[in-house]
Write a protein that holds these residues in place. Structure first.
Motif, short mmCIF file in Angstrom:
data_model
loop_
_atom_site.label_atom_id
_atom_site.label_comp_id
_atom_site.label_asym_id
_atom_site.label_seq_id
_atom_site.Cartn_x
_atom_site.Cartn_y
_atom_site.Cartn_z
N CYS A 147 133.56 6.41 59.03
CA CYS A 147 134.62 5.54 59.54
C CYS A 147 134.20 4.07 59.54
CB CYS A 147 135.02 5.96 60.95
SG CYS A 147 135.97 7.50 61.04
N GLY A 148 132.96 3.80 59.11
CA GLY A 148 132.50 2.42 59.03
C GLY A 148 132.01 1.84 60.33
N VAL A 149 131.65 2.70 61.29
CA VAL A 149 131.21 2.19 62.60
C VAL A 149 129.88 2.81 63.01
CG1 VAL A 149 133.47 1.60 63.50
CG2 VAL A 149 132.67 3.94 63.71
N ASP A 150 129.03 3.11 62.08
CA ASP A 150 127.74 3.70 62.40
C ASP A 150 126.94 2.72 63.25
OD1 ASP A 150 125.78 5.60 62.41
OD2 ASP A 150 124.92 5.03 60.49
N GLY A 151 126.75 3.04 64.52
CA GLY A 151 126.03 2.17 65.44
C GLY A 151 126.89 1.12 66.11
N GLY A 152 128.16 1.04 65.74
CA GLY A 152 129.04 0.04 66.32
C GLY A 152 130.21 0.67 67.05
N PHE A 153 131.27 -0.12 67.22
CA PHE A 153 132.46 0.39 67.90
C PHE A 153 133.68 0.08 67.05
CE2 PHE A 153 132.55 -4.04 69.01
CZ PHE A 153 133.88 -4.37 69.14
N GLY A 154 134.77 0.71 67.38
CA GLY A 154 136.00 0.46 66.66
C GLY A 154 137.07 1.45 67.06
N VAL A 155 138.24 1.28 66.48
CA VAL A 155 139.38 2.16 66.74
C VAL A 155 139.90 2.66 65.40
CG1 VAL A 155 141.67 2.39 67.77
CG2 VAL A 155 140.00 0.82 68.78
N SER A 156 139.96 3.97 65.25
CA SER A 156 140.52 4.59 64.06
C SER A 156 141.81 5.32 64.43
CB SER A 156 139.54 5.59 63.43
OG SER A 156 138.42 4.94 62.87
N VAL A 157 142.78 5.27 63.53
CA VAL A 157 144.05 5.96 63.75
C VAL A 157 144.27 6.94 62.60
CG1 VAL A 157 146.54 5.70 64.06
CG2 VAL A 157 144.98 3.95 64.96
N PHE A 158 144.70 8.15 62.97
CA PHE A 158 144.91 9.21 61.99
C PHE A 158 146.31 9.80 62.15
CE2 PHE A 158 140.40 9.03 62.98
CZ PHE A 158 139.81 9.01 61.72
N LEU A 159 146.83 10.29 61.04
CA LEU A 159 148.12 10.97 61.02
C LEU A 159 147.92 12.37 60.44
CD1 LEU A 159 151.29 10.73 61.31
CD2 LEU A 159 151.28 10.07 58.88
N ARG A 160 148.58 13.35 61.05
CA ARG A 160 148.47 14.73 60.57
C ARG A 160 149.79 15.15 59.94
NH1 ARG A 160 149.95 19.68 62.43
NH2 ARG A 160 150.80 18.79 64.36
N ASP A 161 149.68 15.74 58.75
CA ASP A 161 150.84 16.33 58.08
C ASP A 161 150.47 17.78 57.79
OD1 ASP A 161 153.18 16.84 56.77
OD2 ASP A 161 152.66 15.75 54.94
N GLY A 162 150.89 18.67 58.67
CA GLY A 162 150.42 20.05 58.58
C GLY A 162 148.93 20.08 58.90
N ASP A 163 148.13 20.63 57.99
CA ASP A 163 146.68 20.64 58.17
C ASP A 163 146.00 19.50 57.42
OD1 ASP A 163 146.82 22.85 59.80
OD2 ASP A 163 146.38 24.29 58.20
N ASP A 164 146.78 18.63 56.82
CA ASP A 164 146.22 17.49 56.10
C ASP A 164 146.12 16.30 57.04
OD1 ASP A 164 146.08 18.87 53.66
OD2 ASP A 164 148.18 18.39 53.21
N VAL A 165 144.97 15.62 57.00
CA VAL A 165 144.71 14.48 57.88
C VAL A 165 144.55 13.23 57.04
CG1 VAL A 165 143.07 13.47 59.53
CG2 VAL A 165 143.68 15.90 59.69
N PHE A 166 145.15 12.14 57.51
CA PHE A 166 145.08 10.86 56.81
C PHE A 166 144.66 9.77 57.79
CE2 PHE A 166 148.22 13.57 54.88
CZ PHE A 166 147.94 13.50 53.53
N ARG A 167 143.82 8.86 57.30
CA ARG A 167 143.44 7.70 58.11
C ARG A 167 144.39 6.56 57.77
NH1 ARG A 167 137.86 4.16 58.11
NH2 ARG A 167 137.76 3.74 60.35
N THR A 168 144.98 5.96 58.80
CA THR A 168 146.02 4.96 58.58
C THR A 168 145.63 3.55 59.02
OG1 THR A 168 147.06 5.32 60.74
CG2 THR A 168 147.79 6.73 58.91
N TYR A 169 144.66 3.44 59.94
CA TYR A 169 144.36 2.11 60.50
C TYR A 169 142.96 2.10 61.09
CZ TYR A 169 144.83 -2.19 63.25
OH TYR A 169 144.64 -3.45 63.77
N PHE A 170 142.36 0.93 61.09
CA PHE A 170 141.06 0.72 61.74
C PHE A 170 140.97 -0.73 62.19
CE2 PHE A 170 136.67 -0.80 61.55
CZ PHE A 170 136.10 0.03 62.51
N THR A 171 140.36 -0.95 63.35
CA THR A 171 140.06 -2.30 63.80
C THR A 171 138.78 -2.30 64.62
OG1 THR A 171 140.98 -4.30 64.82
CG2 THR A 171 141.36 -2.22 65.98
N THR A 172 138.14 -3.45 64.68
CA THR A 172 136.93 -3.62 65.47
C THR A 172 136.85 -5.07 65.90
OG1 THR A 172 134.53 -3.19 65.53
CG2 THR A 172 135.43 -4.11 63.49
N GLY A 173 135.74 -5.48 66.52
CA GLY A 173 135.61 -6.85 66.98
C GLY A 173 136.71 -7.20 67.97
#
Length: 217
Positions: A147-173
């Protein structure tokens, strides 16, 4: 706050109302601009994400798909608490202090989880110290790194369509500021956050440098 901080001018009520009305015009412009950004955020493309990442929670092993708890959307806060640490990041802790009752998110088909690389016993001890009930799991494997936050912090947003998962957003700082209600309240006051970047010499702290765990002030 500096003793030399310039305080607002003292004026009549009519003068105050004129100034307040002028600011209200700008506040409404900002609200409309924020609404437009939110709409653009909703239209971001999404990327397929492995639903099989594993976590450890109080009830045992869980996958990323499990974290949705059957809902369509998942918000993940990547918390800075590493294995062996007794206390989490003060900034992350302030953000978690500002998480409200989950029922409001659930009403909009959205689940929120906090994740950290610390072991589950370490997480549970820190949660108990802070008095938190927010759902929290220990990351197993490369989830944070991917997710690009190894050792850091951030917020990830995911959407589920059935059993499929998609990442839609990320922010940090400072993108995390929008999730801290305490800052929103301070921004309403004449003294503000009392940080160095604000006008009028209101403080010497950088953004977030004054934040402490709530039992350490």
């Amino acid at each position: 706050m500096s003793e030399t901080t310039t305080l607002p001018a003292v004026v009549s009520h009519d003068e105050w109302q004129i100034a307040r009305d002028a600011l209200l015009v700008k506040e409404k412009e900002l609200t409309r601009a924020a609404d437009a950004i939110a709409a653009e955020r909703r239209r971001l493309p999404m990327v397929r994400f492995d639903s099989g990442y594993e976590f450890e929670g109080p009830q045992g092993k869980m996958t990323l798909l499990d974290l949705f708890e059957g809902r369509r959307q998942l918000i993940v806060y990547h918390f800075m608490l590493a294995p062996g640490q007794k206390a989490g990041c003060p900034g992350c802790s302030m953000l978690v202090d500002n998480i409200g009752h989950p029922a409001h998110l659930h009403a909009r088909d959205t689940t929120l989880y906090v994740v950290a690389p610390a072991t589950l016993p370490e997480i549970e001890r820190y949660k108990e110290r802070m008095g938190w009930t927010v759902p929290w799991v220990s990351t197993l494997g490369d989830f944070n790194r991917d997710c690009g936050v190894d050792g850091g912090f951030g917020v990830s947003v995911f959407l589920r369509d059935g059993d499929d998962v998609f990442r839609t957003y990320f922010t940090t700082g400072r993108g995390g500021d929008q999730l801290v209600g305490t800052l929103r309240y301070l921004d309403l006051t004449p003294l503000g956050r009392q940080e160095a970047w604000e006008e009028g010499g209101r403080g010497t702290d950088g953004p977030g440098y004054w934040w402490k765990r709530h039992d350490e002030y």
